[in-house]
Structures are given as C-alpha cells and as structure tokens.
Motif scaffolding. Sequence first.
Motif, PDB file in Angstrom:
ATOM      1  N   LEU A 308       6.317 -15.985   2.438  1.00 38.96           N
ATOM      2  CA  LEU A 308       5.404 -15.008   3.024  1.00 38.96           C
ATOM      3  C   LEU A 308       4.337 -15.753   3.804  1.00 38.96           C
ATOM      4  N   ALA A 309       4.022 -15.262   4.992  1.00 39.71           N
ATOM      5  CA  ALA A 309       3.033 -15.910   5.842  1.00 39.71           C
ATOM      6  C   ALA A 309       1.967 -14.910   6.262  1.00 39.71           C
ATOM      7  N   PRO A 310       0.675 -15.262   6.140  1.00 35.81           N
ATOM      8  CA  PRO A 310      -0.392 -14.360   6.603  1.00 35.81           C
ATOM      9  C   PRO A 310      -0.400 -14.286   8.122  1.00 35.81           C
ATOM     10  N   VAL A 311      -0.658 -13.105   8.657  1.00 38.84           N
ATOM     11  CA  VAL A 311      -0.710 -12.911  10.111  1.00 38.84           C
ATOM     12  C   VAL A 311      -1.841 -11.946  10.431  1.00 38.84           C
ATOM     13  N   ASN A 312      -2.245 -11.930  11.682  1.00 39.80           N
ATOM     14  CA  ASN A 312      -3.214 -10.958  12.171  1.00 39.80           C
ATOM     15  C   ASN A 312      -2.461  -9.786  12.789  1.00 39.80           C
ATOM     16  N   ILE A 316      -4.440  -3.152  11.894  1.00 42.85           N
ATOM     17  CA  ILE A 316      -5.149  -3.134  10.613  1.00 42.85           C
ATOM     18  C   ILE A 316      -5.802  -4.475  10.275  1.00 42.85           C
ATOM     19  N   GLY A 317      -5.684  -5.465  11.139  1.00 44.87           N
ATOM     20  CA  GLY A 317      -6.313  -6.761  10.885  1.00 44.87           C
ATOM     21  C   GLY A 317      -5.399  -7.697  10.124  1.00 44.87           C
ATOM     22  N   GLU A 318      -5.575  -7.799   8.808  1.00 48.68           N
ATOM     23  CA  GLU A 318      -4.769  -8.705   8.005  1.00 48.68           C
ATOM     24  C   GLU A 318      -3.410  -8.093   7.678  1.00 48.68           C
ATOM     25  N   HIS A 319      -2.394  -8.941   7.669  1.00 45.73           N
ATOM     26  CA  HIS A 319      -1.060  -8.491   7.272  1.00 45.73           C
ATOM     27  C   HIS A 319      -0.254  -9.730   6.895  1.00 45.73           C
ATOM     28  N   PHE A 320       1.040  -9.539   6.641  1.00 44.80           N
ATOM     29  CA  PHE A 320       1.897 -10.667   6.301  1.00 44.80           C
ATOM     30  C   PHE A 320       3.301 -10.436   6.842  1.00 44.80           C
ATOM     31  N   ASP A 321       3.992 -11.540   7.128  1.00 51.21           N
ATOM     32  CA  ASP A 321       5.392 -11.524   7.537  1.00 51.21           C
ATOM     33  C   ASP A 321       6.245 -12.121   6.420  1.00 51.21           C
ATOM     34  N   VAL A 343       7.443  -4.234  -5.240  1.00 48.42           N
ATOM     35  CA  VAL A 343       6.777  -5.391  -5.837  1.00 48.42           C
ATOM     36  C   VAL A 343       5.359  -5.545  -5.300  1.00 48.42           C
ATOM     37  N   LEU A 344       5.192  -5.427  -3.986  1.00 48.62           N
ATOM     38  CA  LEU A 344       3.914  -5.746  -3.348  1.00 48.62           C
ATOM     39  C   LEU A 344       3.047  -4.526  -3.067  1.00 48.62           C
ATOM     40  N   GLY A 345       3.628  -3.347  -3.064  1.00 53.36           N
ATOM     41  CA  GLY A 345       2.853  -2.163  -2.705  1.00 53.36           C
ATOM     42  C   GLY A 345       2.674  -2.005  -1.214  1.00 53.36           C
ATOM     43  N   ALA A 346       3.318  -2.860  -0.414  1.00 57.25           N
ATOM     44  CA  ALA A 346       3.223  -2.791   1.041  1.00 57.25           C
ATOM     45  C   ALA A 346       4.463  -3.438   1.641  1.00 57.25           C
ATOM     46  N   ARG A 347       4.808  -3.019   2.843  1.00 61.00           N
ATOM     47  CA  ARG A 347       5.922  -3.631   3.573  1.00 61.00           C
ATOM     48  C   ARG A 347       5.396  -4.763   4.445  1.00 61.00           C
ATOM     49  N   PRO A 348       6.192  -5.796   4.680  1.00 63.48           N
ATOM     50  CA  PRO A 348       5.770  -6.831   5.633  1.00 63.48           C
ATOM     51  C   PRO A 348       5.699  -6.268   7.043  1.00 63.48           C
ATOM     52  N   ARG A 349       4.846  -6.863   7.864  1.00 65.60           N
ATOM     53  CA  ARG A 349       4.758  -6.435   9.257  1.00 65.60           C
ATOM     54  C   ARG A 349       6.070  -6.692   9.981  1.00 65.60           C
ATOM     55  N   LYS A 350       6.636  -7.884   9.757  1.00 63.79           N
ATOM     56  CA  LYS A 350       7.934  -8.250  10.328  1.00 63.79           C
ATOM     57  C   LYS A 350       8.738  -9.005   9.280  1.00 63.79           C
ATOM     58  N   VAL A 351      10.059  -8.943   9.419  1.00 62.12           N
ATOM     59  CA  VAL A 351      10.967  -9.736   8.592  1.00 62.12           C
ATOM     60  C   VAL A 351      11.728 -10.684   9.511  1.00 62.12           C
ATOM     61  N   HIS A 352      11.671 -11.957   9.217  1.00 60.14           N
ATOM     62  CA  HIS A 352      12.365 -12.977  10.003  1.00 60.14           C
ATOM     63  C   HIS A 352      13.520 -13.531   9.178  1.00 60.14           C
ATOM     64  N   THR A 353      14.725 -13.473   9.709  1.00 63.40           N
ATOM     65  CA  THR A 353      15.877 -14.093   9.066  1.00 63.40           C
ATOM     66  C   THR A 353      16.060 -15.481   9.657  1.00 63.40           C
TER      67      THR A 353
END
Length: 378
Positions: A308-312, A316-321, A343-353
Amino acid sequence: MAYQKLTPAQLLSSGIGAPDVAERAWHVRWDEAPNAAELVAGALPPVLDFHTSGSTGPSRCWQRTRAHAWAEAGTLADFLRPDAPGAVVSFAPPVHVYGALATLLLPARLGVPAWYRPGYLGALPDPGCRRIAVVATPWIFSLLLRHLDWVRSFEHVTVLYSSAMLPAEAGTFLAQAGPERAAIVELLGSTETGGIATRRWSQGDPPAWTLFPDVTFAPDQDGTTTDGTAPHAGGVPLVIRSPRLANRPGEVRPQQWRTGDLVEPLDARTFRLLGRVGRLVKVNGQRINLDEAEHALRARLDCADLALAPVNDPMIGEHFDLYVVPRPDAGPHAPDLSAVRAVLGARPRKVHTVPDLKRSAMGKVQHLTTSSTHRTQG
C-alpha cells in the motif's frame, strides 16, 4: 545446507556487510573465544559505515563508532539473557545496522555459538542446546511455522525482531509454540539512531514500547515534548536523544533525532506507537495505518505479494493505492476489492497489478512501478 565453520577472526576479517559473509551460511563458536572484545576491536575499524535501505529515498551513508556498536550489542544481549539462550540462529543479513549488531556482535556479547542462514530455503541447524535466540527477518515466522517440529525440539525460543510491522504470522507462531516455549523481543530503531525502544511479549496483545536504557525523549521541533505530557489527537512526533546516534561522513553527530514515528506517550519511558509519518492516511475521516493494513490484507487477498502506498487525491486529499503481485498460476483478474474494503473500511484509489515488488533484505519496498492499473470507486 552446509554451514561453513569460521573462526571469529575469519568472520570479522571481511568487515561489516561483506558479500562473502552475508551471502553464505556459516557457523562460529563464540563460546570458544574468551577475548571477544579484543577480537572485535582488532578486526573492525574505529568507525563503521552503514547505509540506509533506500526504501524512502536515496541510500545514504551513516557512520557509527565501533565502541557504540559494541555497546548496543551488549544491550541486545541484556534483553535476551533472562531466557539464557545457548546459541543464536540468525537469518538477518549483516549488511545494515540490525544484521551487523544482531548477527555478528550479539553472539559475541552472549559468548554463544552462532549459525547464520541467508535465505528461506535450506536445512535448519542443530545447535546442540535446549534454548536458542532466533534473529529474525519479516519472513521468519512463516519459516518457523513450517518447521514447528524444529521449534518444539527446544525448551525455549526467543525471536529477536527489528523491521516493519510484525506480520500476522507472528501471533500465530506464538499461539502454536505456546507462551511457555516462545517469546518475541521487538526492537524499534533505524540506521540513523540504532536501537531506541523495545518490547517483549509471548501471548495476547503486544505491550507498550520502552526506551533503551541510554535513550530519552527530547523536545520536538514544535517545542512540545514526548515526556509523558498529554498528546494531541494525532499523537506526537517521537524525538529522542541517544549517545549512539549516527552521523553523516564529515559531519558532527546530532544531539537528537526526529524518528518519523507518531506516538502516544504513557510516561517518561514508555509509549504506544501509532505509526510512521507518511504511513498514516485519513480517508473520508478514517485513519488507516498502511503498515497494519498491509499485514491484514495478506491474510485476505490471494496474491504473491502486495503493498500500500500513500498518495494525494485532488478530491479528498489523502488516499492510498494498492499494488498487487498476482500468483504465477492466477489469471489477469483484479483482486476482490470487497475484501479490501472489509479489512480497511475504504477502497484504494487505484489498484496496480505489477510483476513483482522490489524489496530490501529486511523486506522494505524499495521502488514501486506500474504495470497495469484500474481506478476504483468508493
């Protein structure tokens, strides 16, 4: 796997981080070296160079004195002495600070034999004693669970661990081995600071962290302190003073260090660790510790690896991929995002395979690349 027998002098002659030491299996009888301190002083230079992993920026050189390294190895030995280990079995490459201290110098401080194995595969050693200390990497708990017969052949196994968040297998290992047979001694520290705090547990939830004997809280850059005063809602930065702080080549050793951790102080010596700055994100009002979230997701997502990586986010400002490495036999399908949200209560902004994740010897992701990507909703 054959463990090459080395003398202490042979082990140390190549210096800290030498490939011929880090990349092969070996065995050293420190119990046959009554003059360990003299051997270390004669074999290692007065100043030792260590390099950061490069997981959070360019790898940099930090210098520590041989005397400070030897003193810290003594502190680690003190943490283990109550369990009276008769040998050390290490899996931590003696490349960075933790591996150099725990794999090379800790057994010398304890005066016990040491075995080192550089990888997951291969035979586990027979140290010929009833109580051992295992110097761990993040994957060691998976290995120990695969070899519970080996674990149960000992009266007691103490796992020394210093890395990122504990994997979920750590709790499973303690439950399987039993609190009377196994314990985990965790270390918190970095290349720049060396060890700064520790905690020990064998069952239930991990306790609070306690500072090393020679480490104290220090005022942070905002003038607030982490000395037991009430923290603000998001925790306070962990800033410490230690005589063992490293310095950059040619520079003066700093008097204090801001670690990059957020903590909840409990008193003048203990604290709860909330997470790493930059690894805590707030998505739609919910704070998510990305290190804890990664470990939770590994138990739910069928994949070879993930990160998981933090992203802007412009909305909404903060998010994660989410970065996912599919299993070799898996199809091109995207991961089950309902499991992620559960598990997290939120979906990732993007999913990278991605085909793989580049990790350091201690398991830290060093570089994230994008192979295929899809945006999620919600």
